[in-house]
Design a protein around this motif. Structure first.
Motif, PDB file in Angstrom:
ATOM      1  N   HIS A 259       0.839  -1.202   0.000  1.00  0.00           N
ATOM      2  CA  HIS A 259       0.000   0.000   0.000  1.00  0.00           C
ATOM      3  C   HIS A 259       0.874   1.252   0.000  1.00  0.00           C
ATOM      4  O   HIS A 259       1.886   1.310   0.709  1.00  0.00           O
ATOM      5  N   VAL A 291      -0.377  -5.741   3.409  1.00  0.00           N
ATOM      6  CA  VAL A 291      -1.674  -5.136   3.146  1.00  0.00           C
ATOM      7  C   VAL A 291      -2.695  -6.249   2.921  1.00  0.00           C
ATOM      8  O   VAL A 291      -2.349  -7.337   2.446  1.00  0.00           O
ATOM      9  N   SER A 428      -8.388   3.879  -2.043  1.00  0.00           N
ATOM     10  CA  SER A 428      -7.131   3.428  -2.641  1.00  0.00           C
ATOM     11  C   SER A 428      -7.192   3.577  -4.155  1.00  0.00           C
ATOM     12  O   SER A 428      -7.990   2.908  -4.835  1.00  0.00           O
TER      13      SER A 428
END
Length: 524
Positions: A259, A291, A428
């Protein structure tokens, strides 16, 4: 073929640390010889500053070497050259005749610069000069003083562009590594916070900081991250993306297994959960590892709001992720193969809107999706004020013109618009891109097999992600393997007073992060 490439990559990583080391070049006791070696190795660039002078009653030859544009010239003038050339230090100190003794005196008692190191390696001296330090050489000794005098133009601390929040801190990482480490330390005043420095790239020699909290992060995770970091062997690691691609567990997946974030608060929170982080000089993005898929739906803003509000926002993001991935394919499957599953009034409305459209639903959807992706990419590449206008106006104009020309139906424009809005709701960016890639695959499956194709691809995606791991942690945890305690901070966020323990999947050494019965321990 892919397995062969994967084995080749693993073999290179395993043998990267077995290459023979070249002998370390050392400085000599002659200043002129050292200066000539540095000039020869650097190619005598026009930004190389060499200031030669003599000090003391014995007239020791000295040389101050630095790179123009990387140094604080005022600091060197006031704290180094003025101090040495005026000779005031001779009033309180006797000048030794030996060069090594004189260098020791300058290091320990004369120069008042905050950070000074003494080295004898030519490579380390050159690397320090290229990093913005100044090297002081004295005739008669094979050592050099590296004076911290770095200063260059840098971007101020600003709000992150890709992770903006309504409520929360407004500071974000910059391209300056020391600024980034300070932003993390502002939030973690823990003496167990560890910063380990590495140099990545045979030619770029970029500095990378490996961060973790001793006593929380599991030793196996720390050792594995260090091992992968030490296997990196490339000429240049321009940004954190190079390191991310090298260190990730598998390059055959579209999902991000490491990440990246611009937020110091998010990095500090990850370190407190037992994760590790990499801060790269010249990059405003910090890498957090490991992650899981649940991390992709979480935002730092979730912890700044009431738990009910945060839980609702996470539910909306989860639903948005499914709509952004499956909605166009579902439309294609229902229109082309399963018309009987559509309510009658809605079916008549869709049929009326598609009257006169010359393309099947899959071609219609592909045209709109590809156009939307091109507009999105163009909006990113154009200057910011123009990019936003192109994205909004271009979408409206092209959509309206396509409907008026009878190329696509109005219902298709609505489906594509809802898909785009849902994809923007994910925190994200890299995970949202992965879903955008899978969307086209699912649309093709729906055009060939209808709902059966969608279900088939969905099963294939689940088989793929359950086999993914990020530094030994299953990508689907805590769904599978199941960790009940971690569900308190997954799709729903429980009240803060309930989150007493750190994530169970991280196997942290210190498992308790709050003690409701212990009272306050921070009062002075």
């Amino acid at each position: 073929m892919l397995r062969f490439l994967f084995r080749q990559r693993l073999r290179k990583q395993q043998t990267a640390g077995e290459t023979p080391q070249e002998p370390v070049a050392r400085l000599t006791e002659s200043v002129k010889h050292n200066v000539s070696m540095i000039k020869e190795l650097l190619g005598s660039p026009n930004d190389l500053i060499i200031r030669e002078f003599r000090i003391g009653p014995h007239k020791h030859l000295c040389s101050l070497i630095s790179i123009d544009g990387l140094i604080n010239a005022d600091l060197l003038d006031e704290e180094v050259l003025r101090v040495l050339l005026t000779g005031r230090w001779l009033e309180t100190h006797a000048a030794p005749a030996e060069g090594s003794a004189l260098l020791e005196l300058l290091h320990k008692e004369i120069l008042s610069v905050n950070s000074i190191d003494r080295v004898d390696s030519l490579d380390q001296t050159m690397l320090s000069i290229l990093s913005g330090l100044a090297a002081l050489l004295v005739d008669g000794t094979s050592d050099a003083l590296l004076i911290c005098s770095q200063r260059w133009q840098e971007r101020p601390v600003e709000e992150p562009q890709t992770e903006a929040l309504i409520r929360g801190p407004r500071d974000g990482f910059t391209e300056n590594l020391r600024t980034n480490t300070a932003l993390v330390r502002r939030r973690l005043r823990d003496p167990h916070l560890r910063y380990l420095s590495y140099r990545i790239g045979r030619r770029s020699r970029k500095e990378v900081i490996f961060a973790y909290i001793d006593g929380i992060a599991h030793p196996d995770l720390i050792a594995e991250a260090k091992r992968r970091l030490e296997t990196i062997d490339m000429d240049e690691a321009e940004g954190s993306g190079y390191i991310e691609q090298w260190m990730m567990d598998s390059f055959l997946t579209p999902f991000p297994l490491i990440h990246s974030t611009e937020r110091p608060d998010k990095t500090a929170s990850a370190l407190l959960q037992g994760k590790v982080a990499l801060l790269v000089d010249g990059s405003p993005f910090t890498l957090i590892m490991p992650v899981t898929i649940g991390t992709m739906f979480q935002s730092p803003e979730d912890y700044y709001h009431h738990w009910l509000i945060s839980s609702l926002m996470r539910l909306l993001r989860t639903v948005s992720a499914f709509l952004a991935t499956f909605l166009p394919a579902l439309y294609i499957a229902l229109v082309e193969y399963h018309q009987g599953m559509i309510p009658s009034k809605l079916a008549f409305s869709i049929a009326g809107s598609r009257e006169g459209v010359p393309f099947p639903a899959v071609v219609e959807a592909m045209l709109m999706e590809v156009t939307l992706e091109v507009l999105r990419e163009a909006g990113i590449r154009l200057p910011k004020p123009i990019g936003q206008t192109i994205g909004i106006v271009g979408g409206l104009v092209i959509g309206e013109a396509a409907v008026a020309a009878g190329i696509v139906s109005p219902i298709m424009v609505i489906v594509v618009a809802i898909t785009a809005i849902c994809s923007f709701s994910l925190p994200s960016y890299s995970f949202a891109i992965s879903l955008r890639m899978l969307r086209f695959l699912i649309m093709l499956a729906a055009s060939m097999f209808g709902l059966y194709g969608i279900v088939l691809v969905y099963i294939m995606i689940n088989i793929h992600i359950v086999n993914l791991k990020s530094f030994g942690i299953p990508f689907t945890a805590p769904f599978a393997p199941f960790f009940w305690n971690d569900w308190k901070d997954l799709i729903l966020r429980a009240p803060v007073t309930v989150l007493e323990k750190r994530p169970q999947l991280m196997q942290t050494l210190d498992k308790v992060r709050m003690n409701k019965k212990g009272g306050s321990k921070g009062q002075e």
